[in-house]
Design a protein around this motif. Structure first.
Motif, short mmCIF file in Angstrom:
data_model
loop_
_atom_site.label_atom_id
_atom_site.label_comp_id
_atom_site.label_asym_id
_atom_site.label_seq_id
_atom_site.Cartn_x
_atom_site.Cartn_y
_atom_site.Cartn_z
N GLU A 185 0.90 -1.27 0.04
CA GLU A 185 0.05 0.10 0.14
C GLU A 185 0.88 1.31 0.03
O GLU A 185 0.65 2.37 -0.69
N SER A 186 1.98 1.23 0.67
CA SER A 186 2.77 2.37 0.90
C SER A 186 3.58 2.61 -0.59
O SER A 186 3.73 3.89 -1.07
N VAL A 187 4.09 1.57 -1.27
CA VAL A 187 4.46 1.78 -2.54
C VAL A 187 3.64 2.42 -3.41
O VAL A 187 3.89 3.24 -4.16
N VAL A 188 2.45 1.54 -3.43
CA VAL A 188 1.33 2.20 -4.55
C VAL A 188 0.98 3.82 -4.23
O VAL A 188 1.06 4.45 -5.21
N LEU A 189 0.64 4.12 -3.13
CA LEU A 189 0.34 5.55 -2.56
C LEU A 189 1.68 6.23 -2.82
O LEU A 189 1.51 7.64 -3.39
N GLY A 190 2.92 6.06 -2.52
CA GLY A 190 4.05 6.55 -2.67
C GLY A 190 4.36 7.04 -4.14
O GLY A 190 4.68 8.04 -4.52
N MET A 191 3.97 5.82 -4.97
CA MET A 191 4.26 6.20 -6.63
C MET A 191 3.39 7.04 -6.90
O MET A 191 3.68 8.06 -7.76
N PHE A 192 2.10 7.04 -6.53
CA PHE A 192 0.88 8.02 -7.06
C PHE A 192 1.52 9.46 -6.59
O PHE A 192 1.35 10.26 -7.45
N ILE A 193 1.76 9.65 -5.24
CA ILE A 193 2.17 11.06 -5.08
C ILE A 193 3.36 11.45 -5.41
O ILE A 193 3.60 12.58 -5.99
N GLY A 194 4.55 10.54 -5.83
CA GLY A 194 5.63 10.83 -6.68
C GLY A 194 5.37 11.34 -8.07
O GLY A 194 5.82 12.25 -8.60
N ILE A 195 4.51 10.61 -8.68
CA ILE A 195 3.91 10.96 -10.12
C ILE A 195 3.41 12.35 -9.99
O ILE A 195 3.72 13.14 -10.78
N LEU A 196 2.53 12.60 -8.87
CA LEU A 196 1.93 13.95 -8.65
C LEU A 196 3.12 15.09 -8.61
O LEU A 196 2.80 16.18 -9.37
N LEU A 197 3.94 14.59 -7.82
CA LEU A 197 5.07 15.49 -7.61
C LEU A 197 6.13 15.92 -8.80
O LEU A 197 6.31 17.20 -9.01
N THR A 198 6.07 15.01 -9.44
CA THR A 198 6.79 15.06 -10.69
C THR A 198 6.35 16.05 -11.75
O THR A 198 6.95 16.84 -12.34
#
Length: 126
Positions: free
Chosen positions: A30-43
């Motif tokens: 769950e943290s990898v999926v959520l972190g990846m989503f937030i990371g894409i948004l930040l990018t």
């Protein structure tokens, strides 16, 4: 030969550790999926033309990558509920897994943002 490793103590402690393995794998997934989503948004935000947004994203990534994960866990478990309560936002969950998920996702999002930013920068224009 005298060693500090006690095999019988390890074998007796191993079965209780296996009972918590699904929780650990769930938090990781769950943290990898959520972190990846937030990371894409930040990018996406970091590649905007607005200097203020770029500075905010850069500051967030710098702060999250430089903060030890244990400190993020303490902050998310002890300070986040108090901060939300002072803002008038009620927190119903006392589950520490929720706060661990938040801390891991925020930490991973900064690393994912850096990886994706480097990937975008590696591709030449044209």
């Amino acid at each position: 030969m005298n060693t500090y490793f006690n095999a019988s103590a390890f074998l007796s402690a191993f079965p209780p550790l296996l009972t918590r393995l699904p929780y650990t794998l769930g938090i990781v997934l769950e943290s990898v999926v959520l972190g990846m989503f937030i990371g894409i948004l930040l990018t996406c935000l970091g590649r905007s033309r607005n200097r203020l947004i770029k500075m905010i994203v850069t500051g967030y990534v710098w702060l999250m990558r430089g903060t030890p994960l244990l400190l993020l866990l303490f902050i998310s478990y002890y300070a986040l509920p108090a901060l939300l309560a002072s803002l008038g936002i009620g927190v119903d969950s006392d589950d520490p897994l929720v706060y661990a998920l938040i801390a891991f996702a925020l930490s991973l999002s900064a690393f994912f943002e850096e990886m994706m930013r480097a990937g975008f920068d590696a591709v030449s224009e044209g």
